[in-house]
Design an enzyme around this catalytic site. Structure first.
Site, PDB file in Angstrom:
ATOM      1  N   ASP A  65     117.695 138.140  20.470  1.00  0.00           N
ATOM      2  CA  ASP A  65     117.312 136.893  21.124  1.00  0.00           C
ATOM      3  C   ASP A  65     117.442 136.970  22.644  1.00  0.00           C
ATOM      4  O   ASP A  65     116.708 136.308  23.371  1.00  0.00           O
ATOM      5  CB  ASP A  65     118.156 135.737  20.588  1.00  0.00           C
ATOM      6  CG  ASP A  65     117.660 135.263  19.229  1.00  0.00           C
ATOM      7  OD1 ASP A  65     116.597 135.748  18.793  1.00  0.00           O
ATOM      8  OD2 ASP A  65     118.330 134.417  18.609  1.00  0.00           O
ATOM      9  N   GLY A  66     118.371 137.789  23.133  1.00  0.00           N
ATOM     10  CA  GLY A  66     118.492 137.944  24.578  1.00  0.00           C
ATOM     11  C   GLY A  66     117.229 138.541  25.173  1.00  0.00           C
ATOM     12  O   GLY A  66     116.743 138.097  26.232  1.00  0.00           O
ATOM     13  N   ASN A 134     115.824 127.172  26.360  1.00  0.00           N
ATOM     14  CA  ASN A 134     116.904 126.676  25.502  1.00  0.00           C
ATOM     15  C   ASN A 134     117.594 125.442  26.067  1.00  0.00           C
ATOM     16  O   ASN A 134     117.441 124.346  25.534  1.00  0.00           O
ATOM     17  CB  ASN A 134     117.944 127.776  25.254  1.00  0.00           C
ATOM     18  CG  ASN A 134     117.598 128.638  24.066  1.00  0.00           C
ATOM     19  OD1 ASN A 134     116.737 128.291  23.267  1.00  0.00           O
ATOM     20  ND2 ASN A 134     118.260 129.774  23.949  1.00  0.00           N
ATOM     21  N   LEU A 394      78.896 127.414  26.032  1.00  0.00           N
ATOM     22  CA  LEU A 394      79.070 126.468  27.133  1.00  0.00           C
ATOM     23  C   LEU A 394      77.767 125.713  27.325  1.00  0.00           C
ATOM     24  O   LEU A 394      76.873 126.148  28.041  1.00  0.00           O
ATOM     25  CB  LEU A 394      79.487 127.194  28.417  1.00  0.00           C
ATOM     26  CG  LEU A 394      79.672 126.344  29.686  1.00  0.00           C
ATOM     27  CD1 LEU A 394      80.577 125.150  29.439  1.00  0.00           C
ATOM     28  CD2 LEU A 394      80.223 127.208  30.810  1.00  0.00           C
ATOM     29  N   ASP A 395      77.649 124.577  26.661  1.00  0.00           N
ATOM     30  CA  ASP A 395      76.466 123.736  26.794  1.00  0.00           C
ATOM     31  C   ASP A 395      76.745 122.706  27.887  1.00  0.00           C
ATOM     32  O   ASP A 395      77.650 121.882  27.755  1.00  0.00           O
ATOM     33  CB  ASP A 395      76.158 123.041  25.471  1.00  0.00           C
ATOM     34  CG  ASP A 395      74.875 122.237  25.540  1.00  0.00           C
ATOM     35  OD1 ASP A 395      73.926 122.713  26.186  1.00  0.00           O
ATOM     36  OD2 ASP A 395      74.826 121.131  24.970  1.00  0.00           O
ATOM     37  N   ASP A 512      71.237 124.977  21.541  1.00  0.00           N
ATOM     38  CA  ASP A 512      71.623 123.682  22.090  1.00  0.00           C
ATOM     39  C   ASP A 512      71.791 122.618  21.013  1.00  0.00           C
ATOM     40  O   ASP A 512      72.617 121.716  21.145  1.00  0.00           O
ATOM     41  CB  ASP A 512      70.559 123.178  23.077  1.00  0.00           C
ATOM     42  CG  ASP A 512      70.497 123.998  24.346  1.00  0.00           C
ATOM     43  OD1 ASP A 512      71.532 124.569  24.723  1.00  0.00           O
ATOM     44  OD2 ASP A 512      69.411 124.065  24.954  1.00  0.00           O
TER      45      ASP A 512
END
Length: 576
Positions: A65-66, A134, A394-395, A512
């Site tokens: 965890d460290g 934490n 990306l419309d 589209d």
């Protein structure tokens, strides 16, 4: 962060603790076999020399965890998702065991892992400006003479409201992730940490029975004032200072979330606390009859294993759209600060590329035999499949390039030439429109339907591409108004959800409108060409294809009023 986004990972950066050589060798073998780049750094070292912000990176920690906490400190400011591999002893955060490393990574890079967005905490005090995942601890400094006073007094304010004086060893302000550490030891509540964005104030060794933990939002500004000397620690000492009387400590939720990758090879949260913290309301392993997937029906009323193909495809398309929406939001935020046209074009191109890559990778991973047809990439054929995915990553690029939020992602599934599934996602508003042929249409999971207006002078219209303004001039005075949003997919979705009564598109492309067609039709819309004939969807893009969509009752009035306007539209195109 959407886990599907991990499918486009380019490189791995591993933070390695001592005594992790064997696990590191496994990781190196895995990356070599897949032709992926791997960079390693020791715990505590900076990754600046090996990190490329233009590449999709996955962070891996090898240790306990460290090491995991060091990874959070390193990766989260760069928005890098992190997978923790446990080569330590009691690991509560790093929950993938070394023998499962390859399988966990395979799952992650197929986009099938989950990503928990963990709340972090930020503290600003004399000598410390730090972020942790934490907790922040403020406690008494042990006196030199053991018989001197061993308590500290702290005045606490929440958004300028005085909470009170805490007398005792001190207090901890923890995140949900940190609720199983010092806070739990001080009788604080355990918080389920997955996408839980709260903070809790927990008194340490209080001298009053009535003092209890307090839960606040991450936006709450906590101000803590010391009445004497105190020690301040962030995440167990990763940042530390000694405070004097009347010092002020500002604590709030950090803006930057930590993205923690979770796979099916991890212990789930309640399994982890059962095994490692003695949670005794259940066994470590959940009996089959208690498992949720064996008890809960899906929306269609069937169990998860028997969910139909279209429902599965809808899930994949939805997750792909949401994953692609993340880089679009990030890049859209950069557009407004850019003043040079060429730089804006570069951002738009990069946005298109990233979104397209995420969507096509996710779809290809799940349906390798299907055809792919995207505006941004060449058509990719499968093995004689009846299914084709039509994608517009990306419309509304013009809107995007000018910082306008009206852009969308459009994904459709075509079966033997007919759209059968549609997903349109709006990144800036987080709206999700979905539709299944003969199955219904939804916005954010709620059913939608068109309006029932039949009078033109009571109706709101939306226009798509209108080259010389003929549609606008022809209908503006006869209706409640004509709006132009700049995204054909959004136009059809707003028709479907009742935000408009009709939609006109002078010319359409399959990417589209494919998804919007399914959604609009399932919501009750009538879709025709400019002459009132049924609209025929085609993947071919030669020639002009006009589209007129309405709620249905309004269609006759639209067609009648268009009789004089349509020749003008057609003529203007021919003369051009």
């Amino acid at each position: 962060m959407q886990g599907r986004r991990l499918a486009t990972t380019d490189e791995l950066i591993a933070i390695v603790s001592p005594d992790s050589d064997e696990t590191l060798a496994r990781l190196a073998e895995w990356t070599d076999e897949r032709g992926m780049d791997l960079s390693t750094v020791d715990v505590g070292d900076d990754i600046g020399d090996v990190y490329d912000e233009n590449r999709a990176t996955l962070g891996v920690t090898l240790g306990g965890d460290g090491t995991f906490l060091e990874g959070i400190k390193t990766f989260s400011p760069r928005n890098i998702p992190q997978l923790g591999v446990n080569t330590g002893t009691l690991a509560f955060l790093a929950r993938v065991e070394p023998e499962d490393l390859a399988d966990a990574l395979d799952e992650t890079l197929r986009g099938r892992a989950a990503v928990d967005s963990r709340q972090q905490i930020h503290v600003d005090a004399p000598g410390v400006d730090a972020t942790g995942i934490n907790d922040v601890m403020i406690q008494q400094v042990p006196p030199e003479n053991p018989i001197d006073r061993k308590v500290t007094r702290l005045d606490v304010y929440a958004d300028e409201e005085y909470v009170g004086e805490f007398e005792g060893t001190g207090l901890a302000v923890s995140t949900p992730t940190g609720s199983t550490g010092i806070s739990l030891s001080a009788s604080g509540p355990v918080h389920y940490p997955v996408n839980n964005h709260t903070l809790q104030i927990v008194p340490l060794h209080t001298h009053k029975l009535g003092v209890r933990p307090i839960v606040v939002s991450p936006e709450t500004e906590l101000r803590i004032v010391t009445q004497g000397q105190a020690s301040l620690l962030v995440d167990g000492g990763r940042a530390h200072t000694i405070l004097t009387a009347d010092d002020e400590i500002a604590v709030t939720g950090a803006d930057q979330l930590a993205h923690v990758v979770r796979t099916s090879y991890d212990d789930h949260f309640f399994t982890a606390i059962t095994k490692k913290l003695g949670w005794d309301v259940r066994d470590a392993e959940v009996p089959d009859e208690k498992r949720l997937e064996n008890r809960s029906p899906t929306r269609s009323g069937t169990t998860g294993e028997s969910t139909g193909f279209v429902e599965r495809a809808l899930t994949v398309a939805t997750e792909a759209a949401q994953a692609a929406g993340e880089p679009l939001r990030e890049l859209h935020g950069q557009v407004e600060s850019v003043h040079h046209k060429t730089d804006k074009s570069d951002i738009v191109t990069e946005a298109d590329h990233q979104a397209d890559r995420i969507i096509t990778t996710v779809v290809r991973n799940e349906f390798p035999n299907h055809n792919l047809f995207s505006e941004e990439s060449t058509r990719q054929r499968g093995t004689d499949s009846d299914y084709t995915w039509v994608i517009d990553p990306l419309d509304g690029t013009g809107n995007f390039a000018h910082g306008n939020p009206n852009y969308s992602i459009s994904i459709a599934l075509i079966e033997t030439g007919e759209p059968v599934l549609g997903v349109v996602y709006v990144p800036e508003t987080d709206e999700l429109f979905t539709g299944i042929a003969d199955g219904g249409a939804w916005r954010d999971g709620d059913p939608i339907e068109t309006t029932d207006r039949d009078a033109l002078d009571e109706s709101m219209l939306i226009s798509g591409y209108d080259p010389d303004g003929t549609f606008l001039s022809h209908f503006y005075q006869e209706s409640r108004g004509v709006r132009r949003l700049g995204s054909a997919a959004l136009n059809l979705c707003y028709l479907a959800s009742g935000s408009a009564d009709a939609v006109w598109e002078h010319d359409t492309y399959p990417w589209d409108i494919a998804a919007g067609l399914v959604i609009a039709r399932e919501a009750g819309a009538r879709i025709t060409d400019e002459a009132g004939e049924a609209f025929c969807f085609s993947l071919e893009t030669d020639g002009r294809t006009a589209l007129l969509g309405s709620n249905g009752p309004l269609h006759p009035a639209l067609l009648e009023h268009m009789e004089d306007g349509v020749p003008a539209l057609t003529q203007s195109e021919g003369e051009a």
